[in-house]
Write an enzyme that holds these catalytic residues in place. Sequence first.
Site, mmCIF file in Angstrom:
data_model
loop_
_atom_site.group_PDB
_atom_site.id
_atom_site.type_symbol
_atom_site.label_atom_id
_atom_site.label_comp_id
_atom_site.label_asym_id
_atom_site.label_seq_id
_atom_site.Cartn_x
_atom_site.Cartn_y
_atom_site.Cartn_z
ATOM 1 N N TYR A 32 11.268 77.235 59.038
ATOM 2 C CA TYR A 32 11.487 76.757 60.407
ATOM 3 C C TYR A 32 12.676 77.453 61.064
ATOM 4 O O TYR A 32 13.708 77.660 60.430
ATOM 5 C CB TYR A 32 11.754 75.253 60.394
ATOM 6 N N TRP A 49 14.294 79.184 65.172
ATOM 7 C CA TRP A 49 14.054 79.750 66.499
ATOM 8 C C TRP A 49 14.036 81.264 66.514
ATOM 9 O O TRP A 49 13.554 81.865 67.466
ATOM 10 C CB TRP A 49 15.106 79.232 67.481
HETATM 11 N N1 LIG Z 1 22.840 67.448 63.551
HETATM 12 C C1 LIG Z 1 21.883 68.049 64.253
HETATM 13 N N2 LIG Z 1 21.094 68.951 63.649
HETATM 14 C C2 LIG Z 1 20.120 69.570 64.351
HETATM 15 C C3 LIG Z 1 19.910 69.278 65.708
HETATM 16 C C4 LIG Z 1 20.745 68.311 66.335
HETATM 17 O O1 LIG Z 1 20.600 68.007 67.531
HETATM 18 N N3 LIG Z 1 21.716 67.724 65.572
HETATM 19 N N4 LIG Z 1 18.897 69.898 66.404
HETATM 20 C C5 LIG Z 1 17.764 70.348 65.618
HETATM 21 C C6 LIG Z 1 16.890 71.186 66.419
HETATM 22 S S1 LIG Z 1 16.190 70.420 67.784
HETATM 23 C C7 LIG Z 1 16.584 72.464 66.106
HETATM 24 S S2 LIG Z 1 15.394 73.265 67.039
HETATM 25 C C8 LIG Z 1 17.178 73.130 64.938
HETATM 26 C C9 LIG Z 1 17.496 74.620 65.169
HETATM 27 O O2 LIG Z 1 17.653 75.250 63.938
HETATM 28 P P1 LIG Z 1 17.381 76.824 63.772
HETATM 29 O O3 LIG Z 1 16.259 77.252 64.631
HETATM 30 O O4 LIG Z 1 17.291 77.105 62.322
HETATM 31 O O5 LIG Z 1 18.738 77.405 64.354
HETATM 32 P P2 LIG Z 1 19.141 78.862 64.816
HETATM 33 O O6 LIG Z 1 20.622 78.923 64.789
HETATM 34 O O7 LIG Z 1 18.465 79.192 66.096
HETATM 35 O O8 LIG Z 1 18.593 79.755 63.628
HETATM 36 C C10 LIG Z 1 17.865 80.919 63.804
HETATM 37 C C11 LIG Z 1 18.292 81.934 62.755
HETATM 38 O O9 LIG Z 1 17.434 83.060 62.874
HETATM 39 C C12 LIG Z 1 18.228 84.245 62.806
HETATM 40 N N5 LIG Z 1 17.491 85.299 63.528
HETATM 41 C C13 LIG Z 1 17.466 85.543 64.857
HETATM 42 N N6 LIG Z 1 16.666 86.580 65.140
HETATM 43 C C14 LIG Z 1 16.168 87.016 63.954
HETATM 44 C C15 LIG Z 1 15.293 88.066 63.595
HETATM 45 O O10 LIG Z 1 14.787 88.812 64.417
HETATM 46 N N7 LIG Z 1 14.998 88.211 62.272
HETATM 47 C C16 LIG Z 1 15.536 87.388 61.316
HETATM 48 N N8 LIG Z 1 15.181 87.585 60.051
HETATM 49 N N9 LIG Z 1 16.381 86.391 61.636
HETATM 50 C C17 LIG Z 1 16.685 86.205 62.936
HETATM 51 C C18 LIG Z 1 19.537 83.889 63.432
HETATM 52 O O11 LIG Z 1 20.541 84.789 62.986
HETATM 53 C C19 LIG Z 1 19.718 82.439 62.958
HETATM 54 O O12 LIG Z 1 20.429 82.384 61.761
HETATM 55 O O13 LIG Z 1 18.377 72.455 64.563
HETATM 56 C C20 LIG Z 1 18.141 71.067 64.318
HETATM 57 N N10 LIG Z 1 19.321 70.478 63.724
HETATM 58 N N1 LIG Z 2 22.658 75.551 75.348
HETATM 59 C C1 LIG Z 2 21.668 75.155 74.547
HETATM 60 N N2 LIG Z 2 20.568 74.545 75.052
HETATM 61 C C2 LIG Z 2 19.575 74.109 74.239
HETATM 62 C C3 LIG Z 2 19.626 74.333 72.842
HETATM 63 C C4 LIG Z 2 20.798 74.983 72.324
HETATM 64 O O1 LIG Z 2 20.939 75.184 71.100
HETATM 65 N N3 LIG Z 2 21.783 75.375 73.190
HETATM 66 N N4 LIG Z 2 18.586 73.911 72.043
HETATM 67 C C5 LIG Z 2 17.277 73.642 72.645
HETATM 68 C C6 LIG Z 2 16.481 72.801 71.738
HETATM 69 S S1 LIG Z 2 15.917 73.503 70.272
HETATM 70 C C7 LIG Z 2 16.126 71.535 72.006
HETATM 71 S S2 LIG Z 2 15.106 70.673 70.925
HETATM 72 C C8 LIG Z 2 16.575 70.870 73.225
HETATM 73 C C9 LIG Z 2 17.101 69.489 72.783
HETATM 74 O O2 LIG Z 2 17.397 68.701 73.781
HETATM 75 P P1 LIG Z 2 17.903 67.194 73.468
HETATM 76 O O3 LIG Z 2 17.394 66.736 72.176
HETATM 77 O O4 LIG Z 2 17.563 66.403 74.640
HETATM 78 O O5 LIG Z 2 19.467 67.451 73.440
HETATM 79 P P2 LIG Z 2 20.744 66.809 72.781
HETATM 80 O O6 LIG Z 2 21.843 67.669 73.315
HETATM 81 O O7 LIG Z 2 20.587 66.689 71.318
HETATM 82 O O8 LIG Z 2 20.849 65.346 73.351
HETATM 83 C C10 LIG Z 2 20.945 64.988 74.698
HETATM 84 C C11 LIG Z 2 21.768 63.729 74.829
HETATM 85 O O9 LIG Z 2 21.090 62.595 74.305
HETATM 86 C C12 LIG Z 2 22.051 61.570 74.171
HETATM 87 N N5 LIG Z 2 21.656 60.601 73.150
HETATM 88 C C13 LIG Z 2 21.623 60.790 71.818
HETATM 89 N N6 LIG Z 2 21.247 59.647 71.185
HETATM 90 C C14 LIG Z 2 21.053 58.717 72.149
HETATM 91 C C15 LIG Z 2 20.640 57.339 72.137
HETATM 92 O O10 LIG Z 2 20.399 56.712 71.112
HETATM 93 N N7 LIG Z 2 20.510 56.732 73.339
HETATM 94 C C16 LIG Z 2 20.757 57.373 74.509
HETATM 95 N N8 LIG Z 2 20.555 56.706 75.637
HETATM 96 N N9 LIG Z 2 21.162 58.656 74.547
HETATM 97 C C17 LIG Z 2 21.301 59.323 73.390
HETATM 98 C C18 LIG Z 2 23.336 62.258 73.754
HETATM 99 O O11 LIG Z 2 24.428 61.734 74.477
HETATM 100 C C19 LIG Z 2 23.057 63.740 74.037
HETATM 101 O O12 LIG Z 2 24.098 64.377 74.736
HETATM 102 O O13 LIG Z 2 17.658 71.569 73.838
HETATM 103 C C20 LIG Z 2 17.399 72.950 74.017
HETATM 104 N N10 LIG Z 2 18.496 73.488 74.790
HETATM 105 MO MO LIG Z 3 14.910 72.004 68.968
#
Ligand SMILES: Nc1nc2c(c(=O)[nH]1)N[C@H]1C(S)=C(S)[C@@H](COP(=O)(O)OP(=O)(O)OC[C@H]3O[C@@H](n4cnc5c(=O)[nH]c(N)nc54)[C@H](O)[C@@H]3O)O[C@H]1N2
Ligand SMILES: Nc1nc2c(c(=O)[nH]1)N[C@H]1C(S)=C(S)[C@@H](COP(=O)(O)OP(=O)(O)OC[C@H]3O[C@@H](n4cnc5c(=O)[nH]c(N)nc54)[C@H](O)[C@@H]3O)O[C@H]1N2
Ligand SMILES: [Mo]
Length: 781
Positions: free
Chosen positions: A111, A113
């Site tokens: 998994y 991005w």
């Molecule tokens: N506590 C907490 N944990 C979370 C979240 C949260 O809100 N709170 N959010 C979750 C969510 S919604 C998501 S989507 C995940 C994201 O988790 P990931 O998608 O695993 O996070 P990224 O940092 O985007 O990791 C992408 C990796 O791919 C590598 N990469 C980029 N381009 C290439 C390429 O061309 N080739 C190769 N081989 N590697 C490449 C980058 O260097 C990076 O290390 O995290 C989750 N984890």
């Molecule tokens: N700059 C930037 N933008 C991103 C990403 C990134 O890595 N960087 N990641 C992308 C990805 S993979 C995803 S999945 C989306 C995720 O988008 P989201 O999942 O919507 O984003 P978060 O920043 O985790 O959370 C948004 C807000 O939800 C609120 N929240 C958390 N728990 C609760 C709760 O129990 N109740 C209420 N009412 N509020 C709560 C928190 O205050 C938090 O700031 O964002 C995308 N956008």
């Molecule tokens: Mo995500």
Amino acid sequence: MTQPLPTATHWGNYLIDRAGDGELRVTPSGSDPDPSPIGRSLTATHDPDHRIARPAVRLGYYRDREHSDTTGRGREPFVEVDWEEALDIAAGALRSTRERAGNRAIYGGSYGWASAGRFHHTQGQIHRFLRIFGGYTASVDTYSFAAAEVTIPHVLGMNAYYAARQSPTTEEIARHCARIVFFGGAAARNAQVNPGSFGAHGYRDHLAALRAAGVDTINIGPVRDDLEPVLAARWIPCRPGSDVAIMLALVHTLLTEDLHDRAFLHRYTVGFDRFADYVTGRADGEPKTPEWAAALSEVPAAEIRELARLLARERCVIGLPYALQRAEHGEQTYWAAWALAAALGYIGLPGGGVLMGTGSGMTNGMQRRRLPFEIAALPQPPNPVAAVVPVARLTDMLERPGETVDYNGRVLTYPHIDLVYWAGGNPFHHHQDLNRLRRAWNRPRTVIVNEIGWTSTARLADIVLPSTAAQEREDFAAARVDHWLSPMRAALPPYREARDDYAIFAALADRLGFGPQFTEGRTARQWVEHLWQTTVDNAAAAGITLPDYNEFRSGAPIDLRPRLPESRHVLERFRDDPDRHPLGTPSGRIEIFSRTVADFGYSDCPGHPAWFPAREWLGSPRAQRFPLHLLSHQPATRLHSQLDYGATSRESKIRDREPLRMHPADAAARALHDGDIVRVFNDRGALLAGLRLTDAVRPGVVHMATGAWYDPLDPGDPKSLDVHGNPNTVTHDIGTSSLAQGPSVNSCLVQIERYAGDLPPLRIHRPPELIPAGQVGAHPT
Ligand SMILES: Nc1nc2c(c(=O)[nH]1)N[C@H]1C(S)=C(S)[C@@H](COP(=O)(O)OP(=O)(O)OC[C@H]3O[C@@H](n4cnc5c(=O)[nH]c(N)nc54)[C@H](O)[C@@H]3O)O[C@H]1N2
Ligand SMILES: Nc1nc2c(c(=O)[nH]1)N[C@H]1C(S)=C(S)[C@@H](COP(=O)(O)OP(=O)(O)OC[C@H]3O[C@@H](n4cnc5c(=O)[nH]c(N)nc54)[C@H](O)[C@@H]3O)O[C@H]1N2
Ligand SMILES: [Mo]
């Protein structure tokens, strides 16, 4: 000086060149009115402290291969080897794992991005490679949206992302809708990012339009600045994890004051009566009154009651960020929101209903426009291995082979995993309870990682294969939720010995005897042209003319918006005539009660939305010991963990530590001050963070971004302090419920104290110890 060449990222399009002094220069694309500051971090693309220069093999694995002591991961140095040797070792491990344990023993969920780009998309590459190799254990759903991905099809009879794209547009909200009530806001920082590409950022324009139209906004949530100040929203600072209680109490008021839309419920939904019996307490003796919800949420009962009347009086839309379902019982938040929206009866009317994925979904300017053709991607043959695992059950899978897990009406058996192959993701950033993952991670004999940089995951691998970054490759970018087609050029040469993932997999496929099947005889450049030409043909069939590849690659990004037809939403047609346009649910209606889900018989997920307190929230007994609720959100300064070493991210840190925001009252109670380094801990682990005080976060809650590279003080100790600030050191690794088994990131209690010790330097910003291949014999370990 060189010619500026275009690249595309998940956060926007840029031009890259070298200035006269040799420094990289990154210029946002001229067509983006509001470019993301994350782009500036691309100047760190060739940073030698973070990039992987040569293939590397962990010393113990180099010596003992599949018989190595796997607890050496993270502890031992790496041996730098040439590509031939690295590929031979990796191919040998793949082959022997397959012979010994079958393809099912290979975990290729991988998994993550990765980077923008249709052809070089790493997930597409690794999955195609492993499928032709005979298959792999795959993952299902995402960290982003798992609970909704499983729940929404039962409720609305459609894919959850598809449903999110059916949201009312800003224009319709501005014209027809009196207010938006957000549970958790619509954070502007998240609107920087789109999966795939982002041609032009329009979020500020959307906010301005809502403001200009005088749309009233309310943010029910623990963090005030999840909504931009320009909206001047009313803030109702509830406890995290209490949203369902508030939603139920809103329905309770609608029922007791006869404000619910009976006609809508009768014609368009099934099972509301069962749900109403639960809400009024007829079913379980517990009426879900505003007073009941006030005790759970700390929102005054009178405010809940008044809000219910307000919502019933004028058309409104309910806004939900993804984060709301990334918590224990996250299934309930989305289901309850649809039940509330059904009781209000605005679903399918212009500007009314539910906005899913706020902060991401309402930002991309697609609105009602859909691409009427497919953008080509690397072809995927079927995966011969049927085994799948819910994506966030990674550690469970590694820890408990042969055991079963409930998932959406099925019973899945965890396979025995002997080889993990990860490319394009960073589980030691993204997974919960990293200390537990580290222990489980010792179980497979072999871990192979393709990475750009020395991430925490790369450092915990046996075989590390350096990949190019997107700015070093030619490709094109596009996304289903964007209306731009963007050329990508190799603005920079590959870093040192880095190779494209495609070249890595092609070389492995050669060694494993299926090279021609994997490549189909094409070079990378020929594949890019082939995928572009397929896209051109698909577009032509839909009446849209696109340039040929040579014209496209030397031009600017193409804006398709004016050529895209506006579409009608499924829920609007359903509202027009539910008999002619039924939903895809068993009843054809919105299922407030789902017989399917009820028949699964899960005690933690009944057939209608219900209140379940999480194991960790401010109302639980555990809050006595760990009295602060940690919400870990997406970072404003990077994409997850990507470019954490870039300027935009590093300038945001406090003495190199990831910032954590806390209310001044909680700080005063602990004698903490703005700028302090604090220790954030519970019984799963501990991390250091830099303290920022703000009254934008309600008391009892702390707010911290994910993505700081996990940097354990003692890499050999799986309970070590993370000195950098990755919140997943303390988050809880449990499924949302038996239904979706999604990640429960936001159900996490911690305690915080001043960090009294000497501040340890970050090691994650230096490469690990590397031994040249010729000197292995001389190495002391
Ligand atoms: N506590 C907490 N944990 C979370 C979240 C949260 O809100 N709170 N959010 C979750 C969510 S919604 C998501 S989507 C995940 C994201 O988790 P990931 O998608 O695993 O996070 P990224 O940092 O985007 O990791 C992408 C990796 O791919 C590598 N990469 C980029 N381009 C290439 C390429 O061309 N080739 C190769 N081989 N590697 C490449 C980058 O260097 C990076 O290390 O995290 C989750 N984890
Ligand atoms: N700059 C930037 N933008 C991103 C990403 C990134 O890595 N960087 N990641 C992308 C990805 S993979 C995803 S999945 C989306 C995720 O988008 P989201 O999942 O919507 O984003 P978060 O920043 O985790 O959370 C948004 C807000 O939800 C609120 N929240 C958390 N728990 C609760 C709760 O129990 N109740 C209420 N009412 N509020 C709560 C928190 O205050 C938090 O700031 O964002 C995308 N956008
Ligand atoms: Mo995500």
